[in-house]
Scaffold this motif. Structure first.
Motif, short mmCIF file in Angstrom:
data_model
loop_
_atom_site.label_atom_id
_atom_site.label_comp_id
_atom_site.label_asym_id
_atom_site.label_seq_id
_atom_site.Cartn_x
_atom_site.Cartn_y
_atom_site.Cartn_z
N ASN A 56 0.82 -1.21 0.00
CA ASN A 56 0.00 0.00 0.00
C ASN A 56 0.85 1.26 0.00
O ASN A 56 0.55 2.23 -0.70
N GLU A 57 1.92 1.23 0.77
CA GLU A 57 2.82 2.39 0.83
C GLU A 57 3.47 2.63 -0.53
O GLU A 57 3.58 3.77 -0.99
N PHE A 58 3.86 1.55 -1.20
CA PHE A 58 4.46 1.68 -2.52
C PHE A 58 3.46 2.26 -3.52
O PHE A 58 3.81 3.15 -4.31
N GLU A 59 2.24 1.77 -3.49
CA GLU A 59 1.22 2.24 -4.43
C GLU A 59 0.91 3.71 -4.24
O GLU A 59 0.65 4.44 -5.20
N VAL A 60 0.95 4.17 -2.99
CA VAL A 60 0.57 5.55 -2.69
C VAL A 60 1.76 6.52 -2.79
O VAL A 60 1.66 7.59 -3.39
N ASN A 61 2.90 6.12 -2.21
CA ASN A 61 4.02 7.05 -2.07
C ASN A 61 5.31 6.61 -2.75
O ASN A 61 6.32 7.31 -2.67
N GLY A 62 5.31 5.43 -3.37
CA GLY A 62 6.53 4.95 -3.99
C GLY A 62 7.43 4.26 -2.99
O GLY A 62 7.06 4.04 -1.85
N ARG A 63 8.65 3.96 -3.41
CA ARG A 63 9.52 3.12 -2.58
C ARG A 63 10.43 3.90 -1.64
O ARG A 63 11.13 3.31 -0.83
N GLU A 64 10.42 5.24 -1.72
CA GLU A 64 11.30 6.03 -0.88
C GLU A 64 10.99 5.82 0.61
O GLU A 64 9.83 5.94 1.03
N GLU A 65 12.02 5.51 1.37
CA GLU A 65 11.94 5.34 2.83
C GLU A 65 10.89 4.30 3.24
O GLU A 65 10.35 4.34 4.34
N ILE A 66 10.63 3.37 2.37
CA ILE A 66 9.59 2.37 2.68
C ILE A 66 10.03 1.46 3.83
O ILE A 66 9.18 1.05 4.65
N PHE A 67 11.31 1.17 3.93
CA PHE A 67 11.76 0.35 5.05
C PHE A 67 11.55 1.08 6.37
O PHE A 67 11.05 0.50 7.35
N GLU A 68 11.95 2.35 6.42
CA GLU A 68 11.83 3.12 7.65
C GLU A 68 10.37 3.23 8.09
O GLU A 68 10.07 3.09 9.29
N LYS A 69 9.49 3.44 7.16
CA LYS A 69 8.07 3.55 7.49
C LYS A 69 7.53 2.21 8.00
O LYS A 69 6.77 2.16 8.98
N MET A 70 7.92 1.13 7.36
CA MET A 70 7.48 -0.20 7.77
C MET A 70 8.06 -0.57 9.13
O MET A 70 7.36 -1.12 9.99
N ALA A 71 9.34 -0.25 9.35
CA ALA A 71 9.99 -0.57 10.61
C ALA A 71 9.32 0.16 11.77
O ALA A 71 9.14 -0.40 12.86
#
Length: 202
Positions: A56-71
């Motif tokens: 969902n994060e990728f679809e909305v905001n792309g891959r930037e900082e996706i690890f940090e947000k998930m963590a």
């Protein structure tokens, strides 16, 4: 635009990889799946909600900082960022990457017409090679010549120019197929004809 008409007098066509030959998200979502499975195994946190969050994060905001947000969302130790990054480089995918249907047909027609096919791709060379190795090329792989701009430490326009020289071709005998303004700009710097990959799907 009839892309087939556009290339009928060309001897060489140059492609980018991501979102031109196949959707980049098909690679990234499988990486996220593998990482979620890894976290479930090592930290006993359910993989499904972690994967859904990243998707969902990728679809909305792309891959930037996706690890940090998930963590942050799942209270996952930042030490696993290294595992996350390594998976992007060398993941063994559950499923092969599939070319866009119309792009596959386009490439097959180029082979029939004996038009040279080159891929000039940006990004991390190890990651891009990993994608190439795990793509279902339907027998096209032997007709591809691949250049990694980061490995060569050259701009795409410099690589385009060198490809023309190596093949003894004029600008009018080649075509660049890209997906963004950068690709178009790099082709324009040496007056190479350019078309958007989406034009091939119409």
């Amino acid at each position: 635009m009839d892309a087939y008409q556009k290339v009928k007098d060309k001897k060489l066509v140059i492609f980018e990889l991501d979102n031109v030959l196949f959707p980049e998200k098909d690679y990234l979502l499988q990486v996220y799946y593998l990482f979620a499975q890894f976290i479930e195994y090592t930290e006993q946190k359910l993989a499904t909600p972690i994967l859904e969050f990243m998707r969902n994060e990728f679809e909305v905001n792309g891959r930037e900082e996706i690890f940090e947000k998930m963590a942050t969302a799942f209270d996952i130790d930042r030490k696993y960022k290294r595992n996350f990054d390594l998976l992007h480089l060398n993941a063994r995918l559950p499923l092969k990457l599939l070319l866009y249907k119309n792009m596959l047909e386009f490439l097959q027609q180029l082979v029939i017409d004996r038009t040279k096919i080159c891929i000039v791709t940006a990004g991390n060379p190890e990651q891009q090679l990993n994608k190439i190795k795990q793509t279902e090329w339907n027998g096209l792989e032997s007709y591809l010549t691949v250049y990694f701009s980061a490995e060569l430490n050259q701009t795409k326009s410099e690589i385009f120019k060198n490809i023309l020289i190596q093949n003894n071709l004029s600008n009018d005998e080649a075509l660049v197929v890209g997906v963004n303004n950068l690709d178009e700009h790099q082709a324009g710097l040496i007056n190479l004809p350019y078309i958007e990959s989406l034009d091939i799907y119409r």
